[in-house]
Design a protein around this motif. Structure first.
Motif, mmCIF file in Angstrom:
data_model
loop_
_atom_site.group_PDB
_atom_site.id
_atom_site.type_symbol
_atom_site.label_atom_id
_atom_site.label_comp_id
_atom_site.label_asym_id
_atom_site.label_seq_id
_atom_site.Cartn_x
_atom_site.Cartn_y
_atom_site.Cartn_z
ATOM 1 N N ALA A 1 0.874 -1.100 -0.035
ATOM 2 C CA ALA A 1 -0.018 0.145 0.040
ATOM 3 C C ALA A 1 0.686 1.174 -0.078
ATOM 4 C CB ALA A 1 -0.879 0.088 1.099
ATOM 5 N N ASP A 2 1.898 1.250 0.769
ATOM 6 C CA ASP A 2 3.085 2.535 0.754
ATOM 7 C C ASP A 2 3.452 2.400 -0.754
ATOM 8 O OD1 ASP A 2 3.063 3.841 3.229
ATOM 9 O OD2 ASP A 2 4.347 2.114 3.947
ATOM 10 N N GLU B 1 0.554 4.110 -2.880
ATOM 11 C CA GLU B 1 0.692 5.318 -2.683
ATOM 12 C C GLU B 1 1.777 6.257 -3.156
ATOM 13 O OE1 GLU B 1 0.398 7.169 1.424
ATOM 14 O OE2 GLU B 1 -1.598 7.059 0.907
ATOM 15 N N SER B 2 2.854 5.990 -3.374
ATOM 16 C CA SER B 2 4.069 6.375 -3.671
ATOM 17 C C SER B 2 4.143 6.677 -5.208
ATOM 18 C CB SER B 2 5.153 6.179 -3.053
ATOM 19 O OG SER B 2 5.544 4.599 -3.593
ATOM 20 N N PRO C 1 -1.527 1.870 4.191
ATOM 21 C CA PRO C 1 0.125 1.964 4.131
ATOM 22 C C PRO C 1 0.657 1.919 5.414
ATOM 23 C CG PRO C 1 -1.025 3.597 2.834
ATOM 24 C CD PRO C 1 -2.164 3.301 3.635
ATOM 25 N N ARG D 1 1.180 5.071 7.220
ATOM 26 C CA ARG D 1 0.347 5.892 7.854
ATOM 27 C C ARG D 1 -0.180 5.234 9.074
ATOM 28 N NH1 ARG D 1 -4.834 5.628 4.192
ATOM 29 N NH2 ARG D 1 -3.336 6.299 2.641
#
Length: 272
Positions: free
Chosen positions: A75-76, A79-80, A147, A150
């Motif tokens: 997820a990280d 997102e990036s 993420p 987060r």
């Protein structure tokens, strides 16, 4: 590394690191769970990772993304903008790595991993065209895990730095202790860490629902199970209006020092 040369290593991480060093864009087709996990680790730690696309069947992806660490790291990366994941009928050629200059077939036997490469321009172009077409019609994979960055940031900000530090240490201990692909319950881990820090059930469950780990109901059910097993206790805390809230505490008879390793061991045993 020469494009298309064969690569040999003890792990998928070794092979992927070598490919990462020579590619700007990478397509991973029908990867195994081990390859997906390795991908998230290598991409997360690379200084300048390539843009990565993963194309696989929905069922295998759901299975590997049941792992909180793999999914939250993925997820990280999503997102990036490093990672994209889609589902669909990828093919029957086994696990493939496709770059603009080479195609590798991933082979795993026992504790050895190899990538058998081909850099013939005509062949690479045909493979890339085939799987690019499959990618275009594939559906985006719905990854519901938040993420990890987060999770950590909001846990520290909303619950407390000490709780976040304990969460990080316990998560690292879980990763070190569990066998490959062993599953654990992130809600259990979170509640044990919260109990170690005397956090209110209301606060940790609200945070957990808001950040996307699990619903308040799931936190409540897991709390009840841990309480019935004698792992945690609760004490009532009066509030101005409404029913008293519950403060989570570790059971003194079951925990001596409640180190990160001990919390991890309890989490793994509870998830087994």
């Amino acid at each position: 590394m020469v494009a298309g040369s064969n690569l040999h290593g003890g792990t998928f991480e070794v092979v992927l690191e070598a490919v990462f060093g020579s590619a700007d864009d990478l397509l991973l087709v029908d990867p195994t769970a081990e390859a997906v996990e390795a991908l998230t680790v290598v991409a997360a730690t690379a200084e300048t990772p390539p843009t990565v696309r993963v194309l696989a069947g929905e069922a295998p992806l759901k299975k590997v993304m049941d792992d909180f660490v793999v999914a939250s790291n993925a997820a990280d990366l999503i997102e990036s903008g490093v990672l994209s994941v889609r589902t669909g009928t990828a093919g029957d050629g086994g696990s493939l790595l496709v770059t603009d200059g080479a195609v590798w077939s991933l082979v795993s036997v026992g504790d050895r991993v190899a990538a058998l490469g081909d850099d013939d321009e005509t062949f690479v172009s045909a493979v890339a065209e085939t799987y690019d077409s499959k990618w275009e019609v594939a559906s985006s994979f719905d990854l519901r895990t938040p993420p990890l960055s987060r999770v950590r940031e909001t846990l520290g900000a909303e619950i407390g730095r000490k709780t976040r530090a304990d969460f990080d240490d316990a998560l690292d201990a879980v990763e070190s202790a569990r066998e490959a692909n062993g599953e654990f319950d992130e809600v259990t881990l979170t509640l044990l860490v919260a109990a170690h820090n005397d956090v209110l059930l209301y606060d940790i469950s609200k945070w957990g629902e808001d950040v996307g780990i699990a619903s308040k109901a799931t936190f409540s059910r897991t709390k009840t199970a841990l309480e019935e097993e004698g792992l945690i206790t609760t004490e009532k805390v009066p509030i101005d209006v409404g029913r008293p809230r519950l403060r989570l505490k570790l059971d003194d008879d079951r925990f001596d020092e409640a180190s990160a390793a001990e919390l991890a061991a309890v989490t793994l045993n509870h998830s087994a």
